[in-house]
Scaffold this active site. Structure first.
Site, PDB file in Angstrom:
ATOM      1  N   GLY A   8       0.809  -1.222   0.000  1.00 54.98           N
ATOM      2  CA  GLY A   8       0.000   0.000   0.000  1.00 54.98           C
ATOM      3  C   GLY A   8       0.832   1.256   0.000  1.00 54.98           C
ATOM      4  O   GLY A   8       1.692   1.466  -0.862  1.00 54.98           O
ATOM      5  N   THR A   9       0.583   2.114   0.985  1.00 56.58           N
ATOM      6  CA  THR A   9       1.200   3.442   1.012  1.00 56.58           C
ATOM      7  C   THR A   9       2.686   3.426   1.343  1.00 56.58           C
ATOM      8  O   THR A   9       3.344   4.462   1.249  1.00 56.58           O
ATOM      9  CB  THR A   9       0.472   4.362   2.018  1.00 56.58           C
ATOM     10  OG1 THR A   9       0.632   3.835   3.330  1.00 56.58           O
ATOM     11  CG2 THR A   9      -1.002   4.503   1.670  1.00 56.58           C
ATOM     12  N   LEU A  10       3.244   2.270   1.710  1.00 60.60           N
ATOM     13  CA  LEU A  10       4.685   2.182   1.985  1.00 60.60           C
ATOM     14  C   LEU A  10       5.506   1.869   0.738  1.00 60.60           C
ATOM     15  O   LEU A  10       6.736   1.961   0.769  1.00 60.60           O
ATOM     16  CB  LEU A  10       4.959   1.111   3.054  1.00 60.60           C
ATOM     17  CG  LEU A  10       4.475   1.445   4.460  1.00 60.60           C
ATOM     18  CD1 LEU A  10       4.625   0.238   5.377  1.00 60.60           C
ATOM     19  CD2 LEU A  10       5.232   2.635   5.026  1.00 60.60           C
ATOM     20  N   GLU A  82       1.819   0.796  11.808  1.00 61.70           N
ATOM     21  CA  GLU A  82       0.640   0.095  11.280  1.00 61.70           C
ATOM     22  C   GLU A  82      -0.426  -0.168  12.349  1.00 61.70           C
ATOM     23  O   GLU A  82      -1.442  -0.797  12.066  1.00 61.70           O
ATOM     24  CB  GLU A  82       1.059  -1.226  10.625  1.00 61.70           C
ATOM     25  CG  GLU A  82       1.975  -1.068   9.429  1.00 61.70           C
ATOM     26  CD  GLU A  82       1.279  -0.481   8.206  1.00 61.70           C
ATOM     27  OE1 GLU A  82       0.090  -0.104   8.291  1.00 61.70           O
ATOM     28  OE2 GLU A  82       1.921  -0.394   7.153  1.00 61.70           O
TER      29      GLU A  82
END
Length: 149
Positions: A8-10, A82
């Protein structure tokens, strides 16, 4: 050292990738690209349009992402980042390797830690499933960065 699979956003080019580059959080080294060996539902959900991989193995799609080698400090940072274990849970998953950097190739697949969630709103199961995530993707659901919340 541990292998972590991010979807995802990482990922590179995504809004939170910089946390993997910040040495104050520990060490993270890009190793390659792959996808989950087993299908999972990847949805974009909640008021901030966060990509969430629901812990329902066998549903959805094989999800594309990146593989990183991280040290213990970075692993603990990622747990906090997270919201583990409340928002996401860190679990081991088999990842099919598509590209690998370096000479020490693990072969066709490798076991990685991944952050998925078993704690989600029941209606999320009915959202569209994605096989990859891009915050600027055609889904039209713009991610709301943490600093704006």
């Amino acid at each position: 050292m541990a292998l972590v699979f991010v979807y995802g956003t990482l990922k590179q080019g995504q809004p939170n990738h910089e946390v993997l580059l910040n040495a104050a959080h520990g060490s993270a080294t890009f190793r390659g690209r792959g996808h989950t060996a087993e299908p999972y539902p990847l949805v974009i959900a909640g008021e901030h349009n966060i990509p969430r991989l629901l812990h329902l193995p066998g549903w959805g799609h094989c999800v594309a992402g990146e593989i990183y080698t991280v040290d213990e400090q970075m692993l603990h940072f990622l747990d906090d980042f997270e919201g583990c274990p409340n928002m996401y849970q860190r679990t081991a998953v088999q990842v099919a390797v598509l590209e690998w950097e370096g000479e020490d190739s693990p072969g066709d697949s490798v076991q990685c830690f991944m952050y998925s969630t078993a704690t989600y709103a029941p209606e999320w199961v009915h959202l569209p499933y994605h096989d990859s995530y891009d915050s600027e993707g055609p889904h039209g659901l713009r991610y709301n960065p943490r600093e704006n919340r």
